[in-house]
Write an enzyme that holds these catalytic residues in place. Structure first.
Site, PDB file in Angstrom:
ATOM      1  N   GLU A   1     -38.068   8.288   4.457  1.00 44.99           N
ATOM      2  CA  GLU A   1     -39.265   8.369   3.612  1.00 44.99           C
ATOM      3  C   GLU A   1     -40.536   8.789   4.354  1.00 44.99           C
ATOM      4  OE1 GLU A   1     -39.278   4.641   1.442  1.00 44.99           O
ATOM      5  OE2 GLU A   1     -37.274   5.013   0.686  1.00 44.99           O
TER       6      GLU A   1
ATOM      7  N   GLU B   1     -28.626   7.631  -2.254  1.00 48.35           N
ATOM      8  CA  GLU B   1     -28.904   6.288  -2.799  1.00 48.35           C
ATOM      9  C   GLU B   1     -28.999   6.304  -4.331  1.00 48.35           C
ATOM     10  OE1 GLU B   1     -32.367   4.547  -0.997  1.00 48.35           O
ATOM     11  OE2 GLU B   1     -31.957   5.410   0.957  1.00 48.35           O
TER      12      GLU B   1
HETATM   13  O1  G3I Z   1     -30.425 -11.787   2.073  1.00 48.21           O
HETATM   14  C1  G3I Z   1     -31.708 -12.287   2.478  1.00 48.21           C
HETATM   15  C2  G3I Z   1     -31.891 -13.717   1.994  1.00 48.21           C
HETATM   16  O2  G3I Z   1     -30.956 -14.548   2.685  1.00 48.21           O
HETATM   17  C3  G3I Z   1     -33.317 -14.166   2.296  1.00 48.21           C
HETATM   18  O3  G3I Z   1     -33.521 -15.454   1.742  1.00 48.21           O
HETATM   19  C4  G3I Z   1     -34.287 -13.178   1.627  1.00 48.21           C
HETATM   20  C5  G3I Z   1     -35.719 -13.539   1.860  1.00 48.21           C
HETATM   21  O4  G3I Z   1     -36.034 -13.317   3.214  1.00 48.21           O
HETATM   22  O5  G3I Z   1     -34.073 -11.865   2.185  1.00 48.21           O
HETATM   23  C6  G3I Z   1     -32.773 -11.400   1.861  1.00 48.21           C
HETATM   24  O6  G3I Z   1     -32.618 -10.115   2.428  1.00 48.21           O
HETATM   25  C7  G3I Z   1     -33.318  -9.099   1.715  1.00 48.21           C
HETATM   26  C8  G3I Z   1     -32.291  -8.021   1.344  1.00 48.21           C
HETATM   27  O7  G3I Z   1     -32.938  -6.891   0.733  1.00 48.21           O
HETATM   28  C9  G3I Z   1     -31.212  -8.543   0.414  1.00 48.21           C
HETATM   29  O8  G3I Z   1     -31.796  -8.901  -0.822  1.00 48.21           O
HETATM   30  C10 G3I Z   1     -34.371  -8.503   2.635  1.00 48.21           C
HETATM   31  O9  G3I Z   1     -35.364  -9.473   2.898  1.00 48.21           O
HETATM   32  C11 G3I Z   1     -35.007  -7.309   1.955  1.00 48.21           C
HETATM   33  O10 G3I Z   1     -35.927  -6.659   2.840  1.00 48.21           O
HETATM   34  C12 G3I Z   1     -33.912  -6.290   1.591  1.00 48.21           C
HETATM   35  O11 G3I Z   1     -34.521  -5.249   0.837  1.00 48.21           O
HETATM   36  C13 G3I Z   1     -33.863  -3.972   0.928  1.00 48.21           C
HETATM   37  C14 G3I Z   1     -34.972  -2.935   1.059  1.00 48.21           C
HETATM   38  O12 G3I Z   1     -34.413  -1.619   1.072  1.00 48.21           O
HETATM   39  C15 G3I Z   1     -35.743  -3.130   2.351  1.00 48.21           C
HETATM   40  O13 G3I Z   1     -34.877  -2.998   3.437  1.00 48.21           O
HETATM   41  C16 G3I Z   1     -33.055  -3.723  -0.338  1.00 48.21           C
HETATM   42  O14 G3I Z   1     -31.944  -4.600  -0.382  1.00 48.21           O
HETATM   43  C17 G3I Z   1     -32.554  -2.298  -0.338  1.00 48.21           C
HETATM   44  O15 G3I Z   1     -31.892  -1.988  -1.571  1.00 48.21           O
HETATM   45  C18 G3I Z   1     -33.721  -1.326  -0.164  1.00 48.21           C
HETATM   46  O16 G3I Z   1     -33.169  -0.048  -0.052  1.00 48.21           O
HETATM   47  C19 G3I Z   1     -34.143   1.021   0.047  1.00 48.21           C
HETATM   48  C20 G3I Z   1     -33.621   2.025   1.062  1.00 48.21           C
HETATM   49  O17 G3I Z   1     -33.440   1.401   2.319  1.00 48.21           O
HETATM   50  C21 G3I Z   1     -34.557   3.217   1.158  1.00 48.21           C
HETATM   51  N1  G3I Z   1     -34.772   3.836  -0.159  1.00 48.21           N
HETATM   52  C22 G3I Z   1     -35.250   2.888  -1.183  1.00 48.21           C
HETATM   53  C23 G3I Z   1     -34.282   1.725  -1.324  1.00 48.21           C
HETATM   54  C24 G3I Z   1     -34.708   0.777  -2.433  1.00 48.21           C
HETATM   55  O18 G3I Z   1     -35.953   0.198  -2.107  1.00 48.21           O
END
Ligand code: G3I
Length: 350
Positions: free
Chosen positions: A157, A264
């Site tokens: 991005e 994605e």
């Molecule tokens: O699993 C932990 C949980 O145990 C904890 O309690 C909670 C709070 O800290 O966090 C949870 O992990 C989170 C994870 O998603 C699973 O839900 C992370 O904090 C959170 O940062 C993570 O977000 C991901 C996000 O990117 C940031 O990395 C999303 O799953 C993921 O779908 C999203 O994917 C992005 C791509 O990388 C780039 N393009 C856009 C796409 C959607 O935003």
């Protein structure tokens, strides 16, 4: 990351919830062919390590997909610990599962404006020291999965949503607006001579100015001899996206002759504004998956890197975590193939 206002999403959710989540399920009757058997290119999906403890998920993933992307546990936000150490436990688990099941691993993402870990933010030494830490991180991560990761989103991005230029970030501020991208590509190349190195972005099919800026960046990197080996088009869409937008975007990006990764894809039934009509939205969802698959399948084989759907079951989706009423993927919460699956499968068969 989407342009939708939370109010519109909430309004849509209330409307959709009134219809009931199950109304979006609509599993298809009859036998369901393995998706990966229908495509001449890798079909990918994303996962979190915890999904590997769910046999329904592991069975669906191994049956239908041939490539895996870590949704977040191969990013700095998980790997880079505040003390400067690295934690690879979950990434290793994902890589091991992929290897055991004959699935390709795709590395996502080395450098991202949205990940600025304390371990780096607290480095207030010289640019040289920061650069060494940057190179060290990329080298450690790419080197660890050398020979297992077929490719990497090296910079995720990089373009501003309005297409007015490159995003500013800790990385661009400390190492240069385009230099940090070039540096990451060169460092990743040195760590793995064979991995296909990508940049990756979203809203390319809905924001012409952003698509144009993305293409200008690609041209600059290629003209400078950067080891850019592939172009990622995330394709996070919503059911109101006009027909033809995805196909045109892939055609535009294909002109560079590089492998493309629909990296994605999902199609939100809720984001993008007031919920119009659930049957129409579901129909458009299938049409968009079919459009993307058909356009991808029409690319020269050498440019078909992979077609990745951002999750297996609706409930696994980041969109469902934002709005439980959304149903953006190919399988419902129970793991049953939906009409969107049929539409994509039919497009692959053509
Ligand atoms: O699993 C932990 C949980 O145990 C904890 O309690 C909670 C709070 O800290 O966090 C949870 O992990 C989170 C994870 O998603 C699973 O839900 C992370 O904090 C959170 O940062 C993570 O977000 C991901 C996000 O990117 C940031 O990395 C999303 O799953 C993921 O779908 C999203 O994917 C992005 C791509 O990388 C780039 N393009 C856009 C796409 C959607 O935003």
């Amino acid at each position: 990351m989407t342009w939708t206002t939370r109010r519109a999403v909430l309004g849509s959710a209330l409307a959709l919830a009134a219809c009931g989540k199950q109304a979006n399920s609509q599993p298809i009757p009859g036998p369901v062919p393995p998706l990966k058997s229908l495509a001449p290119f890798p079909m990918g999906t994303c996962l979190q390590a915890r999904f590997l403890d769910d046999p329904t998920w592991t069975t669906l993933a191994a049956d239908h997909f041939s490539q895996l992307t870590a949704e977040w546990e191969m990013k700095m936000e998980y790997i880079a610990k505040p003390d400067g150490g690295f934690q690879f436990d979950r990434a290793d688990r994902i890589a091991d599962f992929a290897g055991r099941n004959g699935m390709r691993l795709f590395g996502h993402a080395l450098v991202w404006y949205a990940n600025e870990p304390d371990a780096f933010k607290n480095l207030d030494e010289t640019r040289q020291a920061f650069g060494r830490a940057y190179d060290n991180y990329i080298t450690a991560v790419v080197g660890r999965y050398r020979g297992r990761a077929s490719g990497w989103d090296v910079v995720n991005e990089p373009i501003l949503d309005d297409g007015s230029g490159l995003r500013q970030s800790l990385w661009s501020r400390r190492l240069g607006e385009i230099d940090h991208i070039r540096r990451a590509l060169d460092t990743a190349r040195a760590a793995d001579p064979d991995a296909v190195l990508f940049i990756n972005d979203y809203n390319l099919e809905s924001r012409p100015a952003k698509l144009a800026a993305y293409q200008r960046l690609i041209e600059k990197l290629l003209a400078a001899g950067a080891p850019l080996g592939g172009i990622g088009c995330q394709t996070h869409t919503e059911s109101e996206l006009p027909p033809g937008s995805i196909a045109r975007t892939l055609t535009d990006l294909a002109r560079f002759g590089l492998p493309l990764h629909v990296s994605e894809m999902d199609v939100s039934l809720v984001q993008g504004g007031p919920f119009a009509n659930k049957d129409l939205a579901r129909q458009r969802q299938g049409e968009l998956y079919a459009e993307a698959a058909a356009a991808f399948a029409a690319l020269p084989a050498a440019q078909q890197f992979a077609f990745t759907v951002w999750g297996v079951r609706d409930g696994d989706s980041w969109l469902a975590r934002e709005n439980r009423a959304d149903a953006p993927l190919l399988f419902d919460d129970a793991g049953r193939a939906k009409a969107s699956f049929s539409a994509l499968a039919a497009a692959l068969r053509r």
